[in-house]
Design a protein around this motif. Structure first.
Motif, PDB file in Angstrom:
ATOM      1  N   LYS A  44      29.703  77.373-108.135  1.00  0.00           N
ATOM      2  CA  LYS A  44      30.112  78.536-107.351  1.00  0.00           C
ATOM      3  C   LYS A  44      28.976  79.553-107.278  1.00  0.00           C
ATOM      4  N   SER A  45      28.972  80.320-106.218  1.00  0.00           N
ATOM      5  CA  SER A  45      27.968  81.368-106.055  1.00  0.00           C
ATOM      6  C   SER A  45      28.296  82.552-106.960  1.00  0.00           C
ATOM      7  N   ILE A  46      27.325  83.444-107.124  1.00  0.00           N
ATOM      8  CA  ILE A  46      27.558  84.644-107.923  1.00  0.00           C
ATOM      9  C   ILE A  46      28.699  85.461-107.331  1.00  0.00           C
ATOM     10  N   GLU A  47      28.741  85.576-106.015  1.00  0.00           N
ATOM     11  CA  GLU A  47      29.818  86.351-105.375  1.00  0.00           C
ATOM     12  C   GLU A  47      31.186  85.735-105.641  1.00  0.00           C
ATOM     13  N   GLU A  48      31.279  84.416-105.588  1.00  0.00           N
ATOM     14  CA  GLU A  48      32.551  83.745-105.881  1.00  0.00           C
ATOM     15  C   GLU A  48      32.961  83.975-107.335  1.00  0.00           C
ATOM     16  N   LEU A  49      31.994  83.901-108.250  1.00  0.00           N
ATOM     17  CA  LEU A  49      32.290  84.115-109.664  1.00  0.00           C
ATOM     18  C   LEU A  49      32.690  85.559-109.941  1.00  0.00           C
ATOM     19  N   LYS A  50      32.042  86.501-109.254  1.00  0.00           N
ATOM     20  CA  LYS A  50      32.426  87.909-109.389  1.00  0.00           C
ATOM     21  C   LYS A  50      33.868  88.102-108.940  1.00  0.00           C
ATOM     22  N   ALA A  51      34.254  87.439-107.848  1.00  0.00           N
ATOM     23  CA  ALA A  51      35.624  87.551-107.340  1.00  0.00           C
ATOM     24  C   ALA A  51      36.627  86.988-108.346  1.00  0.00           C
ATOM     25  N   VAL A  52      36.283  85.868-108.962  1.00  0.00           N
ATOM     26  CA  VAL A  52      37.162  85.279-109.972  1.00  0.00           C
ATOM     27  C   VAL A  52      37.329  86.249-111.138  1.00  0.00           C
ATOM     28  N   LEU A  53      36.222  86.786-111.638  1.00  0.00           N
ATOM     29  CA  LEU A  53      36.292  87.733-112.756  1.00  0.00           C
ATOM     30  C   LEU A  53      37.079  88.976-112.388  1.00  0.00           C
ATOM     31  N   HIS A  54      36.885  89.438-111.179  1.00  0.00           N
ATOM     32  CA  HIS A  54      37.595  90.637-110.726  1.00  0.00           C
ATOM     33  C   HIS A  54      39.104  90.417-110.753  1.00  0.00           C
ATOM     34  N   THR A  55      39.552  89.244-110.337  1.00  0.00           N
ATOM     35  CA  THR A  55      40.991  88.958-110.359  1.00  0.00           C
ATOM     36  C   THR A  55      41.513  88.838-111.781  1.00  0.00           C
ATOM     37  N   LEU A  56      40.624  88.547-112.727  1.00  0.00           N
ATOM     38  CA  LEU A  56      41.025  88.477-114.133  1.00  0.00           C
ATOM     39  C   LEU A  56      41.035  89.863-114.769  1.00  0.00           C
ATOM     40  N   GLY A  57      40.573  90.853-114.008  1.00  0.00           N
ATOM     41  CA  GLY A  57      40.515  92.213-114.527  1.00  0.00           C
ATOM     42  C   GLY A  57      39.325  92.454-115.438  1.00  0.00           C
ATOM     43  N   VAL A  58      38.271  91.656-115.249  1.00  0.00           N
ATOM     44  CA  VAL A  58      37.088  91.741-116.105  1.00  0.00           C
ATOM     45  C   VAL A  58      35.891  92.170-115.265  1.00  0.00           C
ATOM     46  N   GLN A  59      35.060  92.999-115.857  1.00  0.00           N
ATOM     47  CA  GLN A  59      33.818  93.408-115.213  1.00  0.00           C
ATOM     48  C   GLN A  59      32.677  93.126-116.162  1.00  0.00           C
ATOM     49  N   CYS A  60      31.535  92.774-115.642  1.00  0.00           N
ATOM     50  CA  CYS A  60      30.366  92.537-116.484  1.00  0.00           C
ATOM     51  C   CYS A  60      29.180  93.264-115.864  1.00  0.00           C
ATOM     52  N   ASP A  61      28.696  94.267-116.567  1.00  0.00           N
ATOM     53  CA  ASP A  61      27.548  95.027-116.081  1.00  0.00           C
ATOM     54  C   ASP A  61      26.222  94.386-116.493  1.00  0.00           C
ATOM     55  N   ARG A  62      26.287  93.437-117.419  1.00  0.00           N
ATOM     56  CA  ARG A  62      25.065  92.800-117.912  1.00  0.00           C
ATOM     57  C   ARG A  62      24.739  91.492-117.209  1.00  0.00           C
ATOM     58  N   CYS A  63      25.719  90.865-116.573  1.00  0.00           N
ATOM     59  CA  CYS A  63      25.483  89.570-115.922  1.00  0.00           C
ATOM     60  C   CYS A  63      24.546  89.748-114.731  1.00  0.00           C
ATOM     61  N   GLN A  64      23.474  88.976-114.727  1.00  0.00           N
ATOM     62  CA  GLN A  64      22.511  89.045-113.632  1.00  0.00           C
ATOM     63  C   GLN A  64      22.278  87.704-112.972  1.00  0.00           C
ATOM     64  N   SER A  65      22.556  86.631-113.705  1.00  0.00           N
ATOM     65  CA  SER A  65      22.322  85.309-113.138  1.00  0.00           C
ATOM     66  C   SER A  65      23.634  84.536-113.069  1.00  0.00           C
ATOM     67  N   GLN A  66      23.625  83.494-112.290  1.00  0.00           N
ATOM     68  CA  GLN A  66      24.819  82.684-112.087  1.00  0.00           C
ATOM     69  C   GLN A  66      25.362  82.109-113.404  1.00  0.00           C
ATOM     70  N   PRO A  67      24.514  81.589-114.313  1.00  0.00           N
ATOM     71  CA  PRO A  67      25.056  81.080-115.585  1.00  0.00           C
ATOM     72  C   PRO A  67      25.749  82.161-116.429  1.00  0.00           C
ATOM     73  N   HIS A  68      25.265  83.397-116.344  1.00  0.00           N
ATOM     74  CA  HIS A  68      25.937  84.480-117.067  1.00  0.00           C
ATOM     75  C   HIS A  68      27.346  84.683-116.534  1.00  0.00           C
ATOM     76  N   TRP A  69      27.510  84.633-115.219  1.00  0.00           N
ATOM     77  CA  TRP A  69      28.839  84.817-114.617  1.00  0.00           C
ATOM     78  C   TRP A  69      29.769  83.671-115.012  1.00  0.00           C
TER      79      TRP A  69
END
Length: 115
Positions: A44-69
């Motif tokens: 999945k792309s970073i944007e797709e992973l951000k959307a998944v995390l957002h629906t989980l109610g989680v935010q990550c200010d440190r994630c910068q690369s796709q593996p981090h997400w």
């Protein structure tokens, strides 16, 4: 396979871009036989992973690369308690009446998030 069989084995396709839960982007169940593509988290792309995390109610200010997400999504599921996992599965329409152990809830959550 029936819908309940696909749910039991985690063969669900989730369209993260079309549905909303509480005003946030959320999942919409789609038929796996449709034209949608089922892909694991690392694909999945970073944007797709951000959307998944957002629906989980989680935010990550440190994630910068796709593996981090990818790790952030997996970390949420592996550290979530039973109530959080049950809520996640109910929101996605993948509730299991027969699951009784935390590991079962985690397995189902991982299967749903990876599609």
């Amino acid at each position: 396979a029936t819908a309940s069989q696909r749910q039991l084995f985690g063969n669900l396709a989730v369209d993260w871009s079309q549905h909303s839960i509480d005003g946030r982007p959320g999942p919409k169940m789609v038929d796996p036989s449709s034209a949608s593509t089922v892909r694991p988290l690392p694909d999945k792309s970073i944007e797709e992973l951000k959307a998944v995390l957002h629906t989980l109610g989680v935010q990550c200010d440190r994630c910068q690369s796709q593996p981090h997400w990818v790790s952030a999504v997996r970390h949420f599921i592996l550290t979530a308690d039973e109530q959080e996992l049950q809520k996640l599965l109910r929101q996605r329409g993948t509730w299991c009446e027969h699951c009784t152990q935390l590991e079962q809830w985690r397995d189902r959550a991982m299967a749903v998030v990876h599609t």
